[in-house]
Design a protein around this motif. Structure first.
Motif, PDB file in Angstrom:
ATOM      1  N   SER A  87     -15.121 -67.657  28.579  1.00 28.99           N
ATOM      2  CA  SER A  87     -15.279 -66.409  29.335  1.00 28.99           C
ATOM      3  C   SER A  87     -15.174 -66.667  30.834  1.00 28.99           C
ATOM      4  N   LYS A 147     -22.634 -71.095  32.037  1.00 27.00           N
ATOM      5  CA  LYS A 147     -23.828 -70.266  32.245  1.00 27.00           C
ATOM      6  C   LYS A 147     -24.902 -70.654  31.239  1.00 27.00           C
ATOM      7  N   GLY A 186     -27.658 -69.136  25.008  1.00 26.76           N
ATOM      8  CA  GLY A 186     -26.919 -68.099  24.292  1.00 26.76           C
ATOM      9  C   GLY A 186     -27.181 -68.167  22.803  1.00 26.76           C
ATOM     10  N   ASN A 212     -28.652 -68.616  29.680  1.00 25.11           N
ATOM     11  CA  ASN A 212     -29.389 -67.355  29.646  1.00 25.11           C
ATOM     12  C   ASN A 212     -30.854 -67.663  29.901  1.00 25.11           C
ATOM     13  N   PHE A 215     -28.485 -63.790  33.197  1.00 25.68           N
ATOM     14  CA  PHE A 215     -27.542 -64.901  33.159  1.00 25.68           C
ATOM     15  C   PHE A 215     -27.673 -65.710  34.448  1.00 25.68           C
ATOM     16  N   SER A 236     -17.355 -59.928  25.994  1.00 23.79           N
ATOM     17  CA  SER A 236     -18.617 -59.384  26.495  1.00 23.79           C
ATOM     18  C   SER A 236     -19.232 -60.192  27.634  1.00 23.79           C
ATOM     19  N   ASP A 237     -18.949 -61.498  27.716  1.00 27.11           N
ATOM     20  CA  ASP A 237     -19.513 -62.319  28.788  1.00 27.11           C
ATOM     21  C   ASP A 237     -18.616 -62.384  30.026  1.00 27.11           C
ATOM     22  N   GLY A 293     -20.410 -70.405  27.529  1.00 24.59           N
ATOM     23  CA  GLY A 293     -19.544 -69.372  28.101  1.00 24.59           C
ATOM     24  C   GLY A 293     -18.320 -69.886  28.834  1.00 24.59           C
ATOM     25  N   SER A 302     -30.189 -59.029  29.430  1.00 28.15           N
ATOM     26  CA  SER A 302     -30.211 -60.476  29.604  1.00 28.15           C
ATOM     27  C   SER A 302     -30.133 -60.846  31.076  1.00 28.15           C
ATOM     28  N   GLY A 312     -22.466 -56.054  27.734  1.00 25.59           N
ATOM     29  CA  GLY A 312     -22.171 -57.125  28.681  1.00 25.59           C
ATOM     30  C   GLY A 312     -21.392 -56.630  29.872  1.00 25.59           C
TER      31      GLY A 312
END
Length: 281
Positions: free
Chosen positions: A97, A9, A244, A11, A30, A129-130, A94, A28, A146
């Motif tokens: 995640s 990802k 990020g 941002n 994404f 959180s992601d 990310g 945010s 998130g």
């Protein structure tokens, strides 16, 4: 065997609104891109995990995701999981995640659990959180810690060039960068609100609407990051943004051919770079 592709990802906008109950609250936007890790799953008696990068096998989020799902559903078998790592790690993209979210999605299918998306998101929030965002992928508004994810219309096909500066990995980098933010860095969500109308109309985001709060602290915290941003500019990148908490940098490019040309110029300097496009959810 079930094969899943776990996208990285970027941002498009990243604001920190403040700190509540010990956690930073973000607003945010994404966007997943088609730079992907590959995960393969097979039914097995227990849970086992192998990674193409052996140094990442210990305490990996993939194993944690599989264990969490098995415990939450009391499923009586397991899975053999193999991860082919293509996304650079520890640079803001990310990948870990995304791998965790892909594991929840894949095992939900492989184990025939039929959990709804809301339950997968709840479990994902326990992992990081992601992670909830990657249950959806595509373009999304991400809020709170998130855990609040609102899917948006898919970004039109957009090309990006990513530059990964050859900087030493820093343990708990994101945590350290968050700790460097103070009240002067907090915003009120105005950058996200300015960007949402374009995105809801299915338009590409204008560079003037881009914002990342970590750019205010990352260049002091990460040695030589400014030097690599300058190399990116000199290679022909127009507007450059931090992914990020970094140190990965990216730029928009209008056409795939131009993106490949820019990436080639960077690679001739011995730099690690990637061409990627927007990846729908």
């Amino acid at each position: 065997m079930l094969t899943i592709y776990a996208p990285a990802k970027i941002n498009l906008v990243l604001e920190v609104l403040g700190k509540y109950d010990g956690y930073h609250q973000i607003s945010s936007i994404f966007q997943t891109i088609n730079l992907c890790d590959t995960l393969r799953f097979q039914l097995a008696e227990g849970i086992s995990f192998k990674c193409s990068e052996p140094s990442l096998e210990r305490n990996n989020l993939v194993t944690k995701a599989a264990t969490l799902l098995k415990k939450a559903t009391k499923y009586n078998k397991g899975g053999r999981i193999e991860l082919g790592k293509n996304i650079p790690w520890g640079v803001g993209l990310g990948g870990g995640s995304s791998d965790a979210a892909s594991t929840l999605l894949a095992l939900n299918k492989l184990w025939e659990l039929k959990l709804p998306v809301s339950e997968l998101v709840y479990l994902a929030a326990k992992l990081g959180s992601d992670v909830p965002f990657f249950i959806y992928g595509g373009t999304a508004l991400v809020e709170g810690k998130g855990e609040k994810v609102t899917p948006l219309p898919s970004l039109p096909l957009t090309w990006f060039v990513l530059l990964v500066p050859p900087l030493a990995k820093i343990q708990d980098k994101a945590k350290q960068l968050y700790s460097r933010l103070d009240a002067s860095h907090f915003t009120k969500g105005q950058f996200v609100q300015a960007a949402l109308p374009s995105l809801r109309q299915g338009k590409t985001l204008a560079p003037i609407l881009m914002f990342n709060v970590f750019e205010k602290v990352a260049f002091d915290f990460l040695p030589n990051l400014a030097k690599y941003k300058k190399s990116f500019e000199e290679a022909g990148a127009a507007s450059i943004y931090l992914v990020g908490s970094g140190p990965c940098l990216f730029t928009f490019v209008s056409e795939e051919g131009k993106a490949n040309e820019l990436c080639l110029r960077l690679r001739k300097q011995g730099l690690e770079c990637y061409v990627a496009s927007s990846f729908p959810g």
